[in-house]
Each structure stands twice: as structure tokens, then as C-alpha cells.
Design a protein around this motif. Structure first.
Motif, PDB file in Angstrom:
ATOM      1  N   UNK A  90       4.489   7.025  -9.734  1.00 27.35           N
ATOM      2  CA  UNK A  90       4.879   5.613  -9.622  1.00 27.35           C
ATOM      3  C   UNK A  90       5.279   5.246  -8.197  1.00 27.35           C
ATOM      4  N   UNK A  91       5.840   6.211  -7.466  1.00 29.25           N
ATOM      5  CA  UNK A  91       6.210   5.938  -6.064  1.00 29.25           C
ATOM      6  C   UNK A  91       4.949   5.749  -5.222  1.00 29.25           C
ATOM      7  N   UNK A  92       3.896   6.484  -5.598  1.00 26.63           N
ATOM      8  CA  UNK A  92       2.616   6.337  -4.895  1.00 26.63           C
ATOM      9  C   UNK A  92       2.090   4.908  -5.068  1.00 26.63           C
ATOM     10  N   UNK A  93       2.127   4.420  -6.307  1.00 26.01           N
ATOM     11  CA  UNK A  93       1.635   3.060  -6.540  1.00 26.01           C
ATOM     12  C   UNK A  93       2.526   2.009  -5.872  1.00 26.01           C
ATOM     13  N   UNK A  94       3.868   2.247  -5.878  1.00 24.93           N
ATOM     14  CA  UNK A  94       4.767   1.319  -5.166  1.00 24.93           C
ATOM     15  C   UNK A  94       4.290   1.132  -3.726  1.00 24.93           C
ATOM     16  N   UNK A  95       4.017   2.259  -3.058  1.00 25.48           N
ATOM     17  CA  UNK A  95       3.646   2.210  -1.640  1.00 25.48           C
ATOM     18  C   UNK A  95       2.252   1.625  -1.418  1.00 25.48           C
ATOM     19  N   UNK A  96       1.281   2.080  -2.229  1.00 21.60           N
ATOM     20  CA  UNK A  96      -0.097   1.595  -2.045  1.00 21.60           C
ATOM     21  C   UNK A  96      -0.158   0.080  -2.302  1.00 21.60           C
ATOM     22  N   UNK A  97       0.606  -0.368  -3.294  1.00 25.45           N
ATOM     23  CA  UNK A  97       0.640  -1.803  -3.596  1.00 25.45           C
ATOM     24  C   UNK A  97       1.084  -2.608  -2.382  1.00 25.45           C
ATOM     25  N   UNK A  98       2.163  -2.173  -1.731  1.00 27.19           N
ATOM     26  CA  UNK A  98       2.645  -2.928  -0.570  1.00 27.19           C
ATOM     27  C   UNK A  98       1.643  -2.886   0.580  1.00 27.19           C
ATOM     28  N   UNK A  99       0.998  -1.724   0.759  1.00 29.28           N
ATOM     29  CA  UNK A  99       0.001  -1.613   1.834  1.00 29.28           C
ATOM     30  C   UNK A  99      -1.190  -2.535   1.578  1.00 29.28           C
ATOM     31  N   UNK A 100      -1.616  -2.615   0.324  1.00 29.18           N
ATOM     32  CA  UNK A 100      -2.765  -3.469   0.005  1.00 29.18           C
ATOM     33  C   UNK A 100      -2.397  -4.951   0.036  1.00 29.18           C
ATOM     34  N   UNK A 101      -1.126  -5.243  -0.250  1.00 26.52           N
ATOM     35  CA  UNK A 101      -0.693  -6.640  -0.308  1.00 26.52           C
ATOM     36  C   UNK A 101      -0.728  -7.301   1.073  1.00 26.52           C
ATOM     37  N   UNK A 102      -0.408  -6.509   2.103  1.00 28.98           N
ATOM     38  CA  UNK A 102      -0.411  -7.051   3.476  1.00 28.98           C
ATOM     39  C   UNK A 102      -1.809  -7.568   3.818  1.00 28.98           C
ATOM     40  N   UNK A 103      -1.883  -8.753   4.392  1.00 26.95           N
ATOM     41  CA  UNK A 103      -3.143  -9.353   4.869  1.00 26.95           C
ATOM     42  C   UNK A 103      -4.211  -9.451   3.794  1.00 26.95           C
ATOM     43  N   UNK A 104      -3.818  -9.606   2.544  1.00 22.91           N
ATOM     44  CA  UNK A 104      -4.815  -9.708   1.481  1.00 22.91           C
ATOM     45  C   UNK A 104      -5.058 -11.179   1.139  1.00 22.91           C
ATOM     46  N   UNK A 105      -5.580 -11.933   2.101  1.00 30.84           N
ATOM     47  CA  UNK A 105      -5.798 -13.364   1.902  1.00 30.84           C
ATOM     48  C   UNK A 105      -6.871 -13.638   0.859  1.00 30.84           C
TER      49      UNK A 105
END
Lengths: 391, 128
Positions: free
Chosen positions: A235-250
Motif C-alpha cells: 500500500x505504501x508503494x501505491x501511495x507513492x506511485x499515485x502522487x508521482x503520477x498525479x503530478x502534471x497529469x493534465x
């Protein structure tokens, strides 16, 4: 585009000496405005020489009866120099036989002598209009071909990053397959050994298909693997990947993911869910259990999310199946979905003896169900089989 | 008014998405009928956005007649939600069928988009 777009060079071929001054005089306005440029030749041989020398001639206006090489012979030669030049023939009034021959040899149109300059202007404009459209059609065809080539490359790249050397250990084995619906898909799977001897496995489905989805898929896969290698808790992996993907995802693309860590020693599977279909566990007696919904949102759409985590034990002989909705939503000719019920039915009579067998059974069942119906979504399935103790 | 979002008539009614609109207070209620998938998602988005006027303070998508929504469809719902947020308009969806509700639940979209049982509940929730 250059101003070549609205400047056209026309080659006039006629052996009568008064044609050149007459055309220059009557077309002087269009010449002065820069729209037409006229060049002249006395016969077919001279015309071909000019066509070979000057690559920018757009159109030929040619008499039929000329010494050395006549207009009808010239018509046959022009496409060999440049198939995109358009020709208009000048014939004697009522000379249908020659006009028919000229048209059959590829002339675009004809005008008759004595020249009616109003009609000639119309004919030239009509010919040029056709030429412009023809060139645009050629350009868009070339573009299409180059896009198709790029898609083929993208498809190869995408397939090549999915691992195909499946682990076959004494106490577990993994198999996976992805069938893209279009040239490039948005699904992926992954598996990798972690430092503590456990195995990370993932399945994911990017919203939409085509090139943008494929690019998003590539970065999702890289981020997931990179993050998973440093963190123990799924779950910590998904927490981090989610934030990374969220950045600049226009573009508001998102990916649904199941990421799980499997311990081959004791069969314990710890998994987190980011908006994906819940995993299925098939038991050695052919029955199966759909793991409960644990919450979790698709990755890339909202920041600072906390992902759920759950644990399940695989008994020896159990098969874990991760799949995308391409499996459950595969359609047949009657527009029925494959669905969860048929999915679970696959193993009732024939419980799988390996991950490869389970995987192939899924694809066989989906193919048999869908028949010739066009596949509308990527179909992806990853299977993990826990071997019977000591076998 | 009613409009067809795509020319998918050859596929039959089940493959189209049609919208019709009505206004309730300051809220624009858009009834959505059919299915939203990759073939019509961006047309659906354009049709919805074309209906929204500066006077509308809230937009509600009524999904009572929506049979299916794919991930491409969820994506345009997200784009519509983002667009409305930027324009300081409220947004909600309502009257989801069992299947569509399940899609919103599994994907977690119900965590970021307000879901109501019916248009009335959505309108009164958005007015508060």
C-alpha cells in the motif's frame, strides 16, 4: 508551406509561333499577380527536356499535332518524369478521335482551337484545384503511413518491456499474457524478485487506449517497479506511485493497479488495490474465491491518497489470478459480456496444475466465447500457482 | 433538448450515448442514456460542456439510463469535474444502475465525485 502553394508553373507546348505572345498577353493579369508562370516548348522532345530540367512544373498544356514528337506521344511520357503533373490537351474543334485518345492516355481535360481564353482560364483553374487536392491527399496518406510505422514501433517497444521469462521455482510459478486490442494498449503486468526473497507482482489497466495511454502505461510501469524495490508494504508503494503520477497529469489519465507481494515460503500474499478488479483465487478442487473489495482509488487522479492493504494465504494447489476488465468484459456476437460467472466456471471441471495452464485456460475460454467479435479492450492476465508441498 | 453525441447508429441503440437537459433551480441536470466508452467519450464530453452556460451554478449527470461506462468514460467524467471545479461550479452524479455503481466503486471514483440516489437529492445537496 511556402508561397509555392499559390504560384504555379505551366508548360505550354505548341509549334505555332503566335501561341507564346498570345498567352503572355491574354494571361498577363494572372502572370503579373504571380499566380501563373508560363514556360514554352515547340514540340514533345523539347517539352520533355524542360520537364526533366525544371522540377517545379505543375501542369502541361499541349497541342496534339507537332513535329518530332506529337502531343499524344508526349502524354505517355509525362508520367515517367513525374506522375503528379496534370496535362490538358489542345485539339482541333470536333476532333473527337484525338480527344478520346488523349483522355485515355491520362489527359486531365482538353480545350479546342481557336482558343477561348475565358474557357482556358477556367480549365487551368480547375486543373490546379484538382492538383492541390491530389497533393493534400498524398500528404495525408504519407502522414498516415508514418503514424502507422510509429505505432508498430510503439507496439514492439511495449511488448518488449513486458517480462516473458517466467519464474519457475520448486514451490511456485508465474505466467502472464497481454493481448492488446489496438496497435498499442494500456494494460501491463509485471513481476520481480524483491531483496527479502519475496516476489512483487502487478497488473494494471490505463484508462483509454492508443498512444497517450501507452506512454502513461510506460511511466506507470517504471514508477511502480522503481518504487516497489525500495518499499516493503504494497500500500505504501501505491501511495507513492499515485502522487508521482498525479503530478502534471493534465490529460487526466489514470491507471488501476493491483500490486501484491508474495512470500513463496509460506504462501502469504499481501496486496493493495488501486481501483482495480479484485483478484480471484482458484482452489485445487476447481472452486474459486473472489477476494473482497477493499477500497482504493485508481492512481493519478487525486493526491495524498491512502491505499488499503489486505493479506490472504494461498494453500498449496491454489492459483492466484490477476486480470483486467478485458477478460470479464470481452463481448460475444450477441453483445453479452464474458462476466465473472463464466470466468469462475472455467476452472470448475479442470482445476489448473500450473500458472501456465491456468493462464492459457483463461485466454482459451475468452477466445471461444468472443468468437469473431472484434476485441475492444486489452486482455491481460497474470497467474501465480503455489505448488503442492514437496512436488 | 436532446442530442446524439456520436454517429454510431449502425451499431444500434445500445452503443450510443444521448443526452437531454433540464434545469432545476440553478442546477443543470443532464440525463445520460446509453453507454460511454472509448468510441464516444470525447464527443460526450464536448456535448456536455456545450450545454453548460455561465448561469448554471451546478451540473448533475443523471445516469439512470446509463447502461455502461468504460475507463475512457470515467476519464471524461474526471475531465468534466476538473473543468467545473475551475469554473467554481458544483458537480455531482446520480441515479446509478447497479453495474455503473459498481464501476464507480471499484475504480474508487465515488471517493472523489459526489454520488446521489436521485436528481432531487443531488440538487438539494448541491444547494447547501
Amino acid at each position: 508551406m511556402s508561397d509555392k502553394q499559390d504560384r504555379y508553373k505551366i508548360l505550354v507546348v505548341d509549334d505555332e509561333p503566335d501561341v507564346e505572345p498570345l498567352i503572355l498577353q491574354r494571361m498577363r493579369r494572372a502572370i503579373r499577380s504571380g499566380r501563373y508562370e508560363f514556360v514554352f516548348a515547340q514540340n514533345g522532345i523539347e517539352a520533355l527536356e524542360r520537364l526533366n530540367l525544371e522540377e517545379d512544373i505543375d501542369m502541361v498544356l499541349s497541342d496534339i499535332n507537332m513535329p518530332q514528337m506529337d502531343g499524344l506521344t508526349l502524354l505517355e511520357q509525362i508520367p515517367k518524369v513525374d506522375p503528379n503533373i496534370r496535362s490538358v490537351i489542345i485539339s482541333a474543334y470536333g476532333d473527337m478521335e484525338n480527344i478520346r485518345t488523349a483522355m485515355n492516355r491520362g489527359a486531365f481535360d482538353f480545350v479546342t482551337k481557336p482558343l477561348d481564353f475565358q474557357d482556358l482560364k477556367h480549365t487551368i483553374e480547375r486543373t490546379l484545384k484538382h492538383l492541390i487536392e491530389w497533393r493534400e491527399a498524398l500528404a495525408s496518406r504519407d502522414k498516415l503511413i508514418s503514424i502507422q510505422n510509429e505505432l508498430t514501433v510503439a507496439n514492439k517497444m511495449q511488448q518488449s518491456i513486458l517480462p516473458t521469462r517466467f519464474p519457475k521455482d520448486t514451490n511456485y510459478n508465474i505466467w502472464a499474457n497481454m493481448e492488446p486490442a489496438r496497435d498499442v494498449g494500456g494494460d501491463f503486468y509485471d513481476f520481480f524478485r524483491l531483496e527479502d526473497g519475496r516476489v512483487g507482482i502487478a497488473i494494471a489497466d490505463v484508462s483509454d487506449k492508443g498512444v497517450p495511454a501507452a506512454l502513461f502505461m510506460m511511466s506507470s510501469r517504471t514508477l511502480l517497479k522503481g518504487t516497489a524495490i525500495g518499499l516493503e508494504q504494497p500500500n505504501k508503494v501505491l501511495d507513492d506511485v499515485n502522487d508521482l503520477l498525479y503530478e502534471d497529469n493534465d490529460a487526466a489519465l489514470f491507471v488501476t493497479v493491483i500490486y501484491a507481494v508474495y512470500s513463496p515460503e509460506d504462501g502469504v500474499l499481501t496486496y493493495s488495490n488501486g481501483g482495480h478488479n479484485p483478484p480471484l483465487i482458484v482452489h485445487s478442487d476447481g472452486s474459486s474465491t473472489l477476494l473482497p473489495y477493499i477500497g482504493g482509488i485508481a492512481l493519478g487522479i487525486a493526491p495524498d491518497m491512502t491505499f488499503p492493504q489486505s493479506t490472504v494465504n494461498l494453500a498449496p494447489g491454489d492459483t492466484l489470478i490477476l486480470y483486467t476488465d478485458g477478460v470479464t468484459e470481452a463481448m460475444n456476437a450477441d453483445q453479452e459480456e464474458f462476466g465473472m460467472e463464466r470466468f469462475q466456471e472455467v476452472f470448475k471441471e479442470a482445476p489448473p496444475m500450473s500458472s501456465q495452464e491456468a493462464n492459457q485456460a483463461v485466454f482459451n475460454a475468452v477466445h471461444a466465447f468472443a468468437g469473431d467479435t472484434i476485441q475492444s479492450d486489452d486482455i491481460t492476465c497474470l497467474t501465480l500457482f503455489r505448488s503442492e508441498a514437496g512436488s | 433538448m436532446t442530442r446524439e453525441c456520436t454517429d454510431t447508429r449502425h451499431l444500434g441503440k445500445d452503443w450510443q450515448v444521448n443526452i437531454s437537459t433540464e434545469r432545476d433551480g440553478g442546477a443543470l441536470v443532464i440525463k445520460t442514456e446509453g453507454r460511454i466508452d472509448g468510441s464516444n467519450a470525447s464527443n460526450f464530453q464536448n456535448s456536455v460542456e456545450a450545454e453548460i452556460t455561465t448561469e448554471d451554478s451546478a451540473v448533475i449527470l443523471d445516469f439512470e439510463q446509463l447502461n455502461y461506462i468504460s475507463s475512457a468514460g470515467l476519464r471524461v467524467i474526471l475531465l468534466i469535474a476538473k473543468d467545473l471545479q475551475q469554473k467554481s461550479k458544483k458537480f455531482a452524479i446520480c441515479s446509478l444502475s447497479t453495474l455503473v455503481r459498481e464501476i464507480f466503486m471499484i475504480s474508487g471514483f465515488d471517493q472523489i465525485i459526489a454520488v446521489h440516489d436521485d436528481p432531487g437529492a443531488a440538487v438539494s445537496a448541491l444547494q447547501n
